[in-house]
Design a protein around this motif. Sequence first.
Motif, mmCIF file in Angstrom:
data_model
loop_
_atom_site.group_PDB
_atom_site.id
_atom_site.type_symbol
_atom_site.label_atom_id
_atom_site.label_comp_id
_atom_site.label_asym_id
_atom_site.label_seq_id
_atom_site.Cartn_x
_atom_site.Cartn_y
_atom_site.Cartn_z
ATOM 1 N N HIS A 35 -6.866 10.798 -7.308
ATOM 2 C CA HIS A 35 -5.730 11.058 -8.163
ATOM 3 C C HIS A 35 -6.095 12.219 -9.061
ATOM 4 O O HIS A 35 -7.197 12.259 -9.594
ATOM 5 N N GLN A 36 -5.223 13.176 -9.182
ATOM 6 C CA GLN A 36 -5.505 14.331 -10.035
ATOM 7 C C GLN A 36 -4.342 14.542 -10.982
ATOM 8 O O GLN A 36 -3.192 14.431 -10.580
ATOM 9 N N LYS A 37 -4.688 14.878 -12.206
ATOM 10 C CA LYS A 37 -3.653 15.054 -13.226
ATOM 11 C C LYS A 37 -3.467 16.526 -13.553
ATOM 12 O O LYS A 37 -4.450 17.247 -13.744
ATOM 13 N N TYR A 38 -2.222 16.937 -13.613
ATOM 14 C CA TYR A 38 -1.920 18.312 -13.979
ATOM 15 C C TYR A 38 -0.792 18.333 -14.996
ATOM 16 O O TYR A 38 -0.191 17.299 -15.283
ATOM 17 N N ILE A 39 -0.509 19.525 -15.498
ATOM 18 C CA ILE A 39 0.599 19.623 -16.447
ATOM 19 C C ILE A 39 1.618 20.693 -16.043
ATOM 20 O O ILE A 39 2.759 20.612 -16.434
ATOM 21 N N GLY A 40 1.232 21.653 -15.231
ATOM 22 C CA GLY A 40 2.194 22.670 -14.810
ATOM 23 C C GLY A 40 2.050 23.959 -15.577
ATOM 24 O O GLY A 40 1.168 24.122 -16.418
ATOM 25 N N LYS A 41 2.933 24.890 -15.285
ATOM 26 C CA LYS A 41 2.861 26.216 -15.887
ATOM 27 C C LYS A 41 3.329 26.161 -17.341
ATOM 28 O O LYS A 41 4.409 25.662 -17.640
ATOM 29 N N VAL A 42 2.506 26.701 -18.212
ATOM 30 C CA VAL A 42 2.751 26.543 -19.644
ATOM 31 C C VAL A 42 3.832 27.502 -20.134
ATOM 32 O O VAL A 42 3.869 28.669 -19.766
ATOM 33 N N LYS A 43 4.745 26.978 -20.940
ATOM 34 C CA LYS A 43 5.788 27.803 -21.560
ATOM 35 C C LYS A 43 5.435 28.143 -23.008
ATOM 36 O O LYS A 43 5.542 29.270 -23.439
ATOM 37 N N HIS A 44 5.074 27.106 -23.758
ATOM 38 C CA HIS A 44 4.742 27.307 -25.162
ATOM 39 C C HIS A 44 3.382 26.686 -25.433
ATOM 40 O O HIS A 44 3.013 25.712 -24.788
ATOM 41 N N ALA A 45 2.695 27.239 -26.387
ATOM 42 C CA ALA A 45 1.435 26.629 -26.812
ATOM 43 C C ALA A 45 1.344 26.730 -28.314
ATOM 44 O O ALA A 45 1.767 27.733 -28.904
ATOM 45 N N VAL A 46 0.845 25.699 -28.933
ATOM 46 C CA VAL A 46 0.628 25.714 -30.378
ATOM 47 C C VAL A 46 -0.825 25.342 -30.622
ATOM 48 O O VAL A 46 -1.271 24.291 -30.167
ATOM 49 N N PHE A 47 -1.528 26.217 -31.290
ATOM 50 C CA PHE A 47 -2.927 25.921 -31.603
ATOM 51 C C PHE A 47 -2.972 25.231 -32.953
ATOM 52 O O PHE A 47 -2.258 25.599 -33.872
ATOM 53 N N LYS A 55 -10.762 20.067 -31.823
ATOM 54 C CA LYS A 55 -9.908 21.225 -31.587
ATOM 55 C C LYS A 55 -9.022 20.943 -30.393
ATOM 56 O O LYS A 55 -9.503 20.530 -29.346
ATOM 57 N N ARG A 56 -7.769 21.146 -30.571
ATOM 58 C CA ARG A 56 -6.870 20.897 -29.451
ATOM 59 C C ARG A 56 -5.732 21.886 -29.465
ATOM 60 O O ARG A 56 -5.457 22.535 -30.462
ATOM 61 N N VAL A 57 -5.113 22.004 -28.307
ATOM 62 C CA VAL A 57 -3.959 22.885 -28.201
ATOM 63 C C VAL A 57 -2.819 22.044 -27.633
ATOM 64 O O VAL A 57 -3.014 21.196 -26.771
ATOM 65 N N LEU A 58 -1.659 22.296 -28.207
ATOM 66 C CA LEU A 58 -0.479 21.548 -27.799
ATOM 67 C C LEU A 58 0.345 22.457 -26.896
ATOM 68 O O LEU A 58 0.627 23.586 -27.275
ATOM 69 N N VAL A 59 0.678 21.987 -25.712
ATOM 70 C CA VAL A 59 1.415 22.856 -24.788
ATOM 71 C C VAL A 59 2.656 22.145 -24.261
ATOM 72 O O VAL A 59 2.708 20.929 -24.179
ATOM 73 N N SER A 60 3.644 22.951 -23.889
ATOM 74 C CA SER A 60 4.778 22.416 -23.140
ATOM 75 C C SER A 60 4.905 23.277 -21.900
ATOM 76 O O SER A 60 4.586 24.462 -21.924
ATOM 77 N N THR A 61 5.326 22.664 -20.796
ATOM 78 C CA THR A 61 5.287 23.391 -19.531
ATOM 79 C C THR A 61 6.640 23.408 -18.848
ATOM 80 O O THR A 61 7.573 22.729 -19.261
ATOM 81 N N GLU A 62 6.685 24.178 -17.786
ATOM 82 C CA GLU A 62 7.921 24.284 -17.002
ATOM 83 C C GLU A 62 8.232 22.997 -16.256
ATOM 84 O O GLU A 62 9.333 22.827 -15.761
ATOM 85 N N GLU A 63 7.254 22.140 -16.096
ATOM 86 C CA GLU A 63 7.503 20.846 -15.457
ATOM 87 C C GLU A 63 7.956 19.812 -16.486
ATOM 88 O O GLU A 63 7.926 18.619 -16.205
ATOM 89 N N ASN A 85 15.694 16.678 -16.172
ATOM 90 C CA ASN A 85 16.741 17.470 -16.823
ATOM 91 C C ASN A 85 16.603 17.402 -18.344
ATOM 92 O O ASN A 85 17.571 17.390 -19.076
ATOM 93 N N ASP A 86 15.382 17.316 -18.779
ATOM 94 C CA ASP A 86 15.111 17.269 -20.213
ATOM 95 C C ASP A 86 14.152 18.413 -20.537
ATOM 96 O O ASP A 86 13.029 18.193 -20.949
ATOM 97 N N ALA A 87 14.613 19.625 -20.293
ATOM 98 C CA ALA A 87 13.752 20.796 -20.454
ATOM 99 C C ALA A 87 13.394 21.000 -21.917
ATOM 100 O O ALA A 87 14.228 20.806 -22.808
ATOM 101 N N ILE A 88 12.152 21.386 -22.138
ATOM 102 C CA ILE A 88 11.665 21.562 -23.499
ATOM 103 C C ILE A 88 12.029 22.962 -23.987
ATOM 104 O O ILE A 88 11.766 23.955 -23.326
ATOM 105 N N ASP A 89 12.672 23.018 -25.160
ATOM 106 C CA ASP A 89 13.083 24.311 -25.717
ATOM 107 C C ASP A 89 12.084 24.836 -26.731
ATOM 108 O O ASP A 89 11.975 26.036 -26.919
ATOM 109 N N GLY A 90 11.395 23.939 -27.400
ATOM 110 C CA GLY A 90 10.442 24.423 -28.382
ATOM 111 C C GLY A 90 9.503 23.319 -28.814
ATOM 112 O O GLY A 90 9.846 22.134 -28.776
ATOM 113 N N ILE A 91 8.284 23.725 -29.179
ATOM 114 C CA ILE A 91 7.351 22.741 -29.722
ATOM 115 C C ILE A 91 6.735 23.303 -30.999
ATOM 116 O O ILE A 91 6.686 24.514 -31.206
#
Lengths: 954, 291
Positions: A35-47, A55-63, A85-91
Amino acid sequence: MAMAIRSFLIFLFILSLTVPTFSLHEDQVGLMDWHQKYIGKVKHAVFQTQKTGRKRVLVSTEENVIASLDLRHGEIFWRHVLGANDAIDGIDTAMTKYAITLSSGGSILRAWNLPDGQMVWECFLQGPSDSKSLLFVPTSSKVDKDNTILVFGKGSLHAVSSIHGEIVWKIDFPSESFEVQEVIQHHDGNTIYVVGFVGSSQFDVYQINAKNGELLKHNSATIDGGFSGEVSLVSTAKLVVLNAARSTLLTISFQRGEISFQKTYISDLVEDFSGMAVILPSKLTGLFAVKTSTATAFISVSSEGKLEVVDKIMHATFISNALSISEDQQAFALVWHSDNEIHLNVKQVHDWNSDLLKERIKLDQQRGLVHKGKVVWSREDGLASIIGVTTSELPVEKEGVSVAKVELNLFEWLKGHMLKVKGSLMLASAEDVAAIQGMRLKSSEKSKMIRDHNGFRKLLIVLTKSGKLFALHTGDGQIVWSLLLNSLRQTEACKNPTGINVFQWQVPHHHAMDENPSVLVVGRCGTGTDALGIFSYIDTYTGKELKYFGLDHSVAQVIPLPLTDSTEQRLHLLIDANGQAHLYPRAPEAVSIFQRELSNIYWYSVEADKGLIKGHGLKSNCAGEAADNYCFGTRELWSIVFPSESEKIISTVTRKSNEVVHTQAKVIADQDVMYKYISKNLLFVATVSPKASGDIGSATPGESQLVVYVVDTVSGRILHRMTHHGSQGPVHAVFSENWIVYHYFNLRAHRYEMTVIEIYDQSRADNKDVLKLVLGKHNLSSPISSYSRPEVTTKSQSYYFTHSIKAIAVTSTAKGITSRHLLIGTIGDQVLAMDKRFFDPRRSVNPTQSEKEEGILPLTDSLPIIPQSYVTHSLKVEGLRGIVTVPAKLESNTLVFTYGVDLFFTRLAPSRTYDSLTEDFSYALLLITIVALVVAIFVTWVLSEKKDLSDKWR
Amino acid sequence: MKKPALFRVFALFLVISSLHAFQSDELDEEFGLEGGNLQPQEQILDPVVPTRSTPTRGKYSDSDSDSKIQITLEQAFGDSDFFPAATFSARLKTWSHGAQTLTKLRFSRNSFTEVEKQKFQKLLEEDEFYRIRLPSNVLNPTGKDFVISSVRARCLPRDGLDEHFVIHTEGVNILAVNYGSPGACPYPRQLRFPAKWSFNSHTVLKNSEQAPRTPTFAEDVPGELGEGETVPPPERSFWAKYWMYLIPLGLIVMNAMTQAMNLPEEQATGQSGAQPAAAIQRGPSPAVRRR
């Protein structure tokens, strides 16, 4: 004594037999599956910039995934997959402890706890109209102070409390078409400025009290000549926009609500400027970038509004947001790519000439973090968006296994087996159990790079949306090679390349030792079906692109033909948008093979929006300009027109072309025979009434109906047609052998249902007379033609099913002997295996004795969901989209690959492993048993001899 | 192989045509579906002797809500254009709830002209497609949407030209037409010219059939049958019931018999070859040796 030994040994033997699996045991997790976990192509990132904690980075992706990643290692701390159908517009982050997401076109605002990802609150925002959405979290010096989060969505501005998620206030702007571009917080923190446009020529500034949402001031100004979309905010009171002709820069300053303009021609700043310019989205103080046809110019803005070009880069560039690196210094990064390299440049915002970092990275679709000039970590997140899967065999082992290697491990081998014996006798201590488990998981056997006898080891070749091809090893899921296809890279000729699918191109059987198999990737230059095609072959052992070229026609359909040429390359027929067929490979030999079968090749096309299904045949070479030997004209042979007012096509399914059916006849209980109607040219079509094509609940039961069809794709005959009143989609269906199982929603019963249709051939039904068979008066050997009038009968039955489902597939085995299981991807992102026997249309309430012996289950109204039959056991394949089954060489086994945002692979034995011993079968135990038996025989023999002797002496 | 099938179809056809107003689902739907309430959904139409005359009108005008319409069937030889070949006349029945359906389809086919005959012969020689089409919207044909069907020309000739239409309708719309020979047409198709250049036409009108209802049970499934109706398990023969006891019994008897037979022999030979016999026959007869 001898009796005691014997019974003990028999007991041992029986014990060793009971070990084979019924379902998965806890200690078997991870043996056959990965089993492998992924998140997809990143749209936004917040450091996160606070100094304490990890230290962590918060990301939202196209998936539509929101995830928190470890900045040091790239691991996922937590993630959530929002709906499709719940696309992320901003984080953003609020109060340094919440992650805030805005999704679904600015209508849902959620807060997640940063350390563990628990949802804290959720808030639904409503407004008068759909609009662009914007999330703005004001910065605050105090950590625990209740900040309000400002959200512009659905045409109005909302202020939401960051602690509880309550809407504090809401403003509907007077002008309906007001589009907010920026929300700016004033220094004092009590007033906010909302700037935006009405239409394409009016600029508005609203001054709002941040505490209560009171509108303090409203100014507007009209810009002559209008403006175009992009905006760059260069300071808290200054914006830069382009005019409508994209040739003039407008600097708008709105100090204390007073609006003033300043015009600058781009040609004054950039020499040899012509055409259109685009402002790159960025948020840097005093700096913005303008992209022209030739270069990207960086322009600094002084406080008086004077523009000055600081640098020009000759490539398309992306700019990051600013990140503060110390108290008063901010840095940002520039990324551009030229040739095969990505250039990364980190600079200070106020000092253009200070390069903090200058880096070149080989082009690759990995997301990574560069730290002091070296890649700290990278993740293959392209694998979250798979669009095509095929398999390839591994190389054949060229030399025998080296004996020395085995001898070297002989002691280890024995030790391992002794441990296993201990385990099976339940004598093993806790450490031993751990050692056994570790040994199993490590077993190098399963990740070897050579073919195995059972066909368990294969390469999964997956094509991802980004145009990168991966080869995954089925043993442990490792990436054997990955390749960013040259053919799917943006070029001048091909602006927007996308992959369509991946096919098996060459599978050498005769030359398996010295030729490598290859796969074919077909793509197109753009999103429409009339875009030109791309063709590329890739060697699956080396991962090298052998050859690629652009096609001079479009690709609407790719048909792999069941024909191969002398080099075992599979013939493929590509249908273009004009209905012409193009043959590949382009070789005279392929044409000669193809010409022989020309009159027997048919294909069909489905035009769902027009409600049309058409059947086509091939003609000789096509006319027109594109005429060559490899182009064939087609003609329409049949058509089915669904009336647009009553039916809408929502699903079409065919059988897998490589499916193997072992037996055509089915012996039923009373020694009778039913002949399966097995045709490769069957198409299952489901239509719903147009009103019911929306979501469940949008139509009443009276006005919705689901009609299913089984169509022969050669002659266009409708073999079966059935209406489900009061039912609606979405329909998920699977077609295998002579049966179809589909899933839909029954509005009257308020439940999901699954229906099975089995098709039987009546024309062969009279072949039951033994005398006739003996005398040869049967039609079993007569050729079957689609032009004969089919005499088919169907049986069907419906059952309730609890879950809504995302995907459905069926297991496939090498010879088709093993009974089939349906693999159902449930809404909970798990895969459920269900025996086909549950979907038998002949199930009745009280099966007779003979039917019971045949294996017919008593009829129930709903299908049972047995928790043990979840293939994915405790795991989830987030965002599940597809299930692929591949037969192993061993008949009883089938390989299952499930993909979505995550990947999951396992091996299934639907009828258990009846043709081989399980992998953890203890050979040592068997050996010991035999030795002990032999010893026991001798001992008892000697004892018996002695007894005999003493008897005789008596 | 083809002949009997053909005869069967023809015989069936004769039977059907002899029955007036035959309405049945027997021909294509021999098996009812479990739990499904099948309505008669097919109409087997009376064949019309091919003539060039149009069918008589006014015959069906018995109700005001019904109206008659004509549907033109068009044909094409190979890739040629379509041109009219036959007409279907049907009655448009308006139901009380407003829905309209087509019923009482009658078919009249124009026989081939000389030119058409030649064209068809050419098709036969080349094993090409004979194509037909019908307008999909019957009431107001737009001239754009047609349902097409085609068959290899070599499938049609028998004695005459045998053709079989299955028209799938949905209300007043024709969803699809399936055209072909009434019997088998195995590959490779033999070139054969019809003896008579006239059509034997069979037409079937098909509507959608209702899906079987999902069975819904109360809690206890076996109770459904009622107290008195429990099916007694079928009586099995004595052998079927007790074979597992009988076979071992038989084996024991046989074993005893052979031992009884062996006993005199062993006693006879016992004196000379006692040692090897004892060694071999250790297991089964210890009682013998002990004596």
